[in-house]
Motif scaffolding. Structure first.
Motif, PDB file in Angstrom:
ATOM      1  N   LEU A  77      -3.070   9.644   3.209  1.00 56.16           N
ATOM      2  CA  LEU A  77      -2.936   8.203   4.068  1.00 56.16           C
ATOM      3  C   LEU A  77      -4.326   7.269   3.841  1.00 56.16           C
ATOM      4  N   LYS A  78      -3.925   6.221   3.489  1.00 56.94           N
ATOM      5  CA  LYS A  78      -5.016   5.057   2.969  1.00 56.94           C
ATOM      6  C   LYS A  78      -4.890   4.111   4.282  1.00 56.94           C
ATOM      7  N   ALA A  79      -6.068   3.844   4.711  1.00 60.02           N
ATOM      8  CA  ALA A  79      -5.897   3.024   5.662  1.00 60.02           C
ATOM      9  C   ALA A  79      -7.595   2.482   6.055  1.00 60.02           C
ATOM     10  N   GLU A  80      -7.738   1.065   6.544  1.00 58.78           N
ATOM     11  CA  GLU A  80      -9.013   0.720   7.076  1.00 58.78           C
ATOM     12  C   GLU A  80     -10.171   1.027   6.116  1.00 58.78           C
ATOM     13  N   GLY A  81      -9.686   0.696   4.623  1.00 55.83           N
ATOM     14  CA  GLY A  81     -10.708   1.122   3.550  1.00 55.83           C
ATOM     15  C   GLY A  81     -11.138   2.395   3.149  1.00 55.83           C
ATOM     16  N   MET A  82     -10.372   3.254   3.997  1.00 55.72           N
ATOM     17  CA  MET A  82     -10.584   4.848   3.752  1.00 55.72           C
ATOM     18  C   MET A  82      -9.544   5.571   3.162  1.00 55.72           C
ATOM     19  N   GLN A  83      -9.546   6.520   2.052  1.00 56.24           N
ATOM     20  CA  GLN A  83      -8.736   7.251   1.350  1.00 56.24           C
ATOM     21  C   GLN A  83      -8.650   8.733   1.962  1.00 56.24           C
ATOM     22  N   GLU A  84      -7.437   9.096   2.281  1.00 51.68           N
ATOM     23  CA  GLU A  84      -7.666  10.660   2.630  1.00 51.68           C
ATOM     24  C   GLU A  84      -7.413  11.265   1.556  1.00 51.68           C
ATOM     25  N   ILE A  85      -8.246  12.636   1.264  1.00 53.66           N
ATOM     26  CA  ILE A  85      -8.080  13.231  -0.159  1.00 53.66           C
ATOM     27  C   ILE A  85      -7.120  14.774   0.485  1.00 53.66           C
ATOM     28  N   ILE A  86      -5.974  14.799  -0.305  1.00 50.33           N
ATOM     29  CA  ILE A  86      -5.433  16.000   0.029  1.00 50.33           C
ATOM     30  C   ILE A  86      -5.799  17.253  -0.772  1.00 50.33           C
ATOM     31  N   LYS A  87      -5.943  16.767  -2.006  1.00 55.07           N
ATOM     32  CA  LYS A  87      -6.317  17.969  -2.994  1.00 55.07           C
ATOM     33  C   LYS A  87      -7.491  17.372  -3.737  1.00 55.07           C
ATOM     34  N   GLY A  88      -8.619  17.904  -3.988  1.00 51.24           N
ATOM     35  CA  GLY A  88      -9.780  17.543  -4.782  1.00 51.24           C
ATOM     36  C   GLY A  88     -11.160  17.923  -4.190  1.00 51.24           C
TER      37      GLY A  88
END
Length: 419
Positions: free
Chosen positions: A355-366
């Motif tokens: 999920l990407k929102a409000e300037g932040m990006q979720e990292i599912i794998k990494g």
């Protein structure tokens, strides 16, 4: 050593130093070339990422229902409420009578009048019978008989004896009394029906099926003659075409208004799948929606109809997920970031985005939570050394004291070994 030799020695040393540095810079796989200056970095943090729609809305009643009236079958009497009246379920709204009952009432009244006329005729006829009966007793020779009486007795009074005539009169009077009693019973029955109809015509009232407020009354009796709005409030607004791709019924909303001290909460209750106006290429289509406001208990603040609110629709939310600023992510065939390793390298790591929102990006794998990520990935090269500026404001004795003994030894060895 003479001055000339000193000058020559310095010149030679300078040339050698410059040459060596140029060699180190231009040398393939040179450490100088592969060292990047890292000024901005961040850590992968466990955070909550919330994707939202920001829009506006207005406070309106949840429901509005109309009351209709059939003027062809009913006769309107009067309204029992006024515009703005607060009503409850079962409250009387207006009075009316039905034309069917009126027609039935008229028929019964006509039937009653007819029966009463027959009774009057019977009483008159009985009176004549009694008069003739009395004359027969007092003076049979001169007793005059009414034509109608003579006709109904069905005997020849000129040849019949007085006793036979009196007997027929008694029988006729008895017969007429029976008929009169029957008609009186009929009149009573008709009166009862009329009373019932009168009772119905006076009690027919249209009532409200729910609590609410009378919004509008049409005194010209054009339908709807009454419009009632509910006392429960909702938020109404409209979505753009892009917002419609994300919005769904049931999504949580938050709203704030200058007229309300507390924030409002609720859920999207209805979304129109057809635009508010006819679709057009010349303008953006807008899709109306309604959000239901959750009650905060008995002390819920009264909301003013028509108040404007700032509305946030939460379209997606993930709590406690690894996340980094969006600008830390680069893309070449697939997304990647540069991670600063504990050995002093900048290594490229491909990631799977969430999920990407409000300037932040979720990292599912990494990279994991706590890993340090380069914030300027476009200046980095894979597996490069990195150096960072000294933060003099943090070089303090107090900062040093915060390190554990193990951290002090570890950082000392790192300084020696990485030199």
């Amino acid at each position: 050593m003479s001055g000339k030799w000193k000058m020559a020695a310095v010149s030679i040393a300078s040339v050698v130093l410059i040459t060596v540095n140029l060699y180190l810079i231009e040398k393939k796989e040179s450490k100088v070339e592969r060292t990047v200056f890292v000024e901005n970095w961040t850590k992968v943090k466990k955070d909550t990422i919330t994707d939202t729609i920001q829009t506006n809305g207005v406070i309106k009643p949840v429901e509005e229902y109309d009351i209709y009236f059939d003027t062809k079958k009913n006769d309107f009497k009067k309204f029992l409420v006024k515009e703005g009246d607060a009503i409850t379920a079962g409250s009387s709204l207006f009075e009316y009578t039905t034309t069917e009952l009126d027609a039935l009432k008229a028929n019964i009244e006509a039937e009653k009048t007819e029966a009463e006329g027959e009774i009057a005729g019977i009483e008159e006829y009985i009176g004549k019978l009694r008069s003739y009966q009395g004359n027969l007793t007092s003076n049979p020779e001169k007793a005059a008989i009414d034509e109608s009486v003579e006709k109904n007795l069905k005997i020849d009074i000129t040849t019949s004896s007085s006793d036979l005539i009196k007997s027929n009169i008694e029988q006729e009077m008895y017969k007429q009394e029976l008929e009169k009693n029957s008609l009186n019973e009929k009149v009573k029955m008709l009166d009862a029906k009329l009373s019932s109809i009168e009772g119905q015509s006076g009690a027919i009232m249209s009532t409200s099926e729910a609590d609410g407020v009378v919004k509008n009354i049409n005194k010209n009796l054009n339908n709807p003659i009454i419009s009632i709005v509910s006392t429960n409030m909702a938020i109404e607004g409209d979505f753009t075409e892009e917002e419609m791709k994300k919005a769904e019924v049931g999504m949580t909303i938050k709203a704030s208004s200058s007229d309300s001290k507390t924030a409002l909460k609720g859920k999207i209750g209805r979304i129109h799948s057809y635009p508010a106006e006819e679709p057009s290429l010349k303008k953006d289509n807008r899709f109306p929606f309604q959000a239901l406001i959750e009650s905060e208990g008995e002390e819920t603040e009264a909301l003013l109809v028509g108040s404007k609110v700032n509305l946030t629709v939460i379209t997606n939310e993930k709590a406690g997920v690894p996340s980094i600023p969006i600008e830390a992510v680069q893309y070449h065939k697939q997304p990647y970031v540069y991670k600063l390793t504990k050995k002093g390298y900048v290594d490229k790591h491909y990631i799977t985005k969430g999920l990407k929102a409000e300037g932040m990006q979720e990292i599912i794998k990494g990279p994991s939570v706590g890993d340090v990520i380069l914030m300027e990935p476009d200046v980095a090269k894979n597996h490069s050394y990195f150096i960072t500026p000294i933060q003099f404001e943090k070089v303090k004795a107090a900062t040093y004291k915060k390190f554990t003994s193990r951290e002090k030894v570890r950082y000392l060895l790192l300084g020696i070994l990485e030199k």
